[in-house]
Design a protein around this motif. Sequence first.
Motif, PDB file in Angstrom:
ATOM      1  N   ILE A 198       0.830  -1.202   0.000  1.00 59.07           N
ATOM      2  CA  ILE A 198       0.000   0.000   0.000  1.00 59.07           C
ATOM      3  C   ILE A 198       0.866   1.254   0.000  1.00 59.07           C
ATOM      4  CG2 ILE A 198      -1.682   1.319   1.351  1.00 59.07           C
ATOM      5  CD1 ILE A 198      -2.760  -1.423   2.327  1.00 59.07           C
ATOM      6  N   GLY A 199       1.941   1.236   0.803  1.00 55.74           N
ATOM      7  CA  GLY A 199       2.844   2.371   0.850  1.00 55.74           C
ATOM      8  C   GLY A 199       3.518   2.632  -0.481  1.00 55.74           C
ATOM      9  N   HIS A 200       3.932   1.586  -1.156  1.00 59.90           N
ATOM     10  CA  HIS A 200       4.569   1.706  -2.464  1.00 59.90           C
ATOM     11  C   HIS A 200       3.603   2.309  -3.467  1.00 59.90           C
ATOM     12  CE1 HIS A 200       7.878  -0.298  -5.095  1.00 59.90           C
ATOM     13  NE2 HIS A 200       7.378   0.763  -5.716  1.00 59.90           N
ATOM     14  N   ALA A 201       2.361   1.832  -3.443  1.00 59.47           N
ATOM     15  CA  ALA A 201       1.338   2.360  -4.345  1.00 59.47           C
ATOM     16  C   ALA A 201       1.064   3.838  -4.062  1.00 59.47           C
ATOM     17  CB  ALA A 201       0.054   1.543  -4.216  1.00 59.47           C
ATOM     18  N   ALA A 202       1.006   4.210  -2.782  1.00 56.20           N
ATOM     19  CA  ALA A 202       0.777   5.611  -2.419  1.00 56.20           C
ATOM     20  C   ALA A 202       1.967   6.486  -2.811  1.00 56.20           C
ATOM     21  CB  ALA A 202       0.518   5.723  -0.921  1.00 56.20           C
ATOM     22  N   PHE A 203       3.172   5.978  -2.579  1.00 60.86           N
ATOM     23  CA  PHE A 203       4.399   6.702  -2.898  1.00 60.86           C
ATOM     24  C   PHE A 203       4.468   7.022  -4.399  1.00 60.86           C
ATOM     25  CE2 PHE A 203       9.003   6.417  -3.987  1.00 60.86           C
ATOM     26  CZ  PHE A 203       9.453   7.512  -3.277  1.00 60.86           C
ATOM     27  N   ASN A 204       4.248   6.002  -5.232  1.00 57.71           N
ATOM     28  CA  ASN A 204       4.280   6.218  -6.672  1.00 57.71           C
ATOM     29  C   ASN A 204       3.042   6.952  -7.167  1.00 57.71           C
ATOM     30  OD1 ASN A 204       6.719   4.935  -6.826  1.00 57.71           O
ATOM     31  ND2 ASN A 204       5.929   3.010  -7.617  1.00 57.71           N
ATOM     32  N   GLY A 205       1.905   6.697  -6.521  1.00 60.34           N
ATOM     33  CA  GLY A 205       0.680   7.362  -6.939  1.00 60.34           C
ATOM     34  C   GLY A 205       0.745   8.870  -6.752  1.00 60.34           C
ATOM     35  N   LEU A 206       1.368   9.319  -5.679  1.00 60.88           N
ATOM     36  CA  LEU A 206       1.527  10.753  -5.459  1.00 60.88           C
ATOM     37  C   LEU A 206       2.417  11.370  -6.546  1.00 60.88           C
ATOM     38  CD1 LEU A 206       1.940  10.849  -1.584  1.00 60.88           C
ATOM     39  CD2 LEU A 206       0.042  11.785  -2.918  1.00 60.88           C
ATOM     40  N   ALA A 207       3.442  10.654  -6.977  1.00 62.38           N
ATOM     41  CA  ALA A 207       4.288  11.147  -8.063  1.00 62.38           C
ATOM     42  C   ALA A 207       3.477  11.271  -9.346  1.00 62.38           C
ATOM     43  CB  ALA A 207       5.472  10.209  -8.273  1.00 62.38           C
ATOM     44  N   THR A 208       2.581  10.316  -9.589  1.00 68.21           N
ATOM     45  CA  THR A 208       1.722  10.374 -10.767  1.00 68.21           C
ATOM     46  C   THR A 208       0.808  11.595 -10.711  1.00 68.21           C
ATOM     47  OG1 THR A 208       1.744   7.972 -11.054  1.00 68.21           O
ATOM     48  CG2 THR A 208      -0.084   9.172 -12.048  1.00 68.21           C
ATOM     49  N   LEU A 209       0.235  11.866  -9.545  1.00 68.15           N
ATOM     50  CA  LEU A 209      -0.648  13.029  -9.402  1.00 68.15           C
ATOM     51  C   LEU A 209       0.109  14.332  -9.638  1.00 68.15           C
ATOM     52  CD1 LEU A 209      -2.767  12.026  -6.257  1.00 68.15           C
ATOM     53  CD2 LEU A 209      -3.530  12.138  -8.639  1.00 68.15           C
ATOM     54  N   ILE A 210       1.342  14.403  -9.116  1.00 64.24           N
ATOM     55  CA  ILE A 210       2.146  15.615  -9.290  1.00 64.24           C
ATOM     56  C   ILE A 210       2.441  15.882 -10.762  1.00 64.24           C
ATOM     57  CG2 ILE A 210       4.441  16.618  -8.864  1.00 64.24           C
ATOM     58  CD1 ILE A 210       4.349  15.208  -6.116  1.00 64.24           C
ATOM     59  N   ASN A 211       2.696  14.798 -11.504  1.00 60.73           N
ATOM     60  CA  ASN A 211       3.114  14.944 -12.899  1.00 60.73           C
ATOM     61  C   ASN A 211       1.960  14.803 -13.908  1.00 60.73           C
ATOM     62  OD1 ASN A 211       6.297  14.997 -12.953  1.00 60.73           O
ATOM     63  ND2 ASN A 211       5.709  13.519 -11.398  1.00 60.73           N
ATOM     64  N   TRP A 212       0.757  14.600 -13.407  1.00 68.28           N
ATOM     65  CA  TRP A 212      -0.372  14.357 -14.314  1.00 68.28           C
ATOM     66  C   TRP A 212      -0.675  15.629 -15.138  1.00 68.28           C
ATOM     67  CZ3 TRP A 212      -2.462   9.739 -15.316  1.00 68.28           C
ATOM     68  CH2 TRP A 212      -3.622   9.700 -16.088  1.00 68.28           C
TER      69      TRP A 212
END
Length: 230
Positions: free
Chosen positions: A214-228
């Motif tokens: 879950i932490g890995h998904a959140a960590f990468n997911g936040l990067a996706t949101l920043i760069n979306w």
Amino acid sequence: MTQAPRSAAHSAAPTDSNASARPTVPLIWAIAALVVAVVLALTFPAWERSVPFGVELAASYGLTWLPLIIALIATALFWRQYLGFRPVDIYLGLMVGVVARAVGIIVQFFVTGSLPSSGIFIGGITGVYVFTAVIAPVILAPLIEEPFFRGLLQGSLGRFLTPWTSLIITSVIFTLVHTIADGWSWTLVVEMLVYALLAGYVVQQTKRIASAIIGHAAFNGLATLINWPW
């Protein structure tokens, strides 16, 4: 009459305990998979531009993940002890992912004055973009890398070293592998190391990899949101 059942039981039992009977086997698989993955990642740039884009895209993930998947399949009896889920894993995982990403943002901002970049392909929202920005980093990476690093590698090292030593070694290796795959930068090193230490510590305490996934998904997911590309 009692000898035959006893022999049958004796021959069947080791099948489920091969990993525990030979403690070096999971570690050997983990090291071998890492060596193969790193070698393939280092040789990939030499020929990536000479193949079609679809092959290049698949190879960029497959060459790194395939050795890890093979090792996980071969050692499933060992690392499955870290499977399991409790509601608190959601909270712990989100905390790990958010804290590690926040550290990355802070470091990037003070070093360069800009928000961190996760290296995600920026362009139109196409199928390729969705795969590279969402499916690969937010879904596939956590499901493959966490069982390998926090389950197989950290768990097998823990059979020979102290918990803290195995945690630190695993975190450093995790950071180095991602630096090789994604390119070196201080921000990447710091945020990956912080994430790996937090995720490894939570797994060490809970004996479950659910929070790390879950932490890995959140960590990468936040990067996706920043760069979306909003």
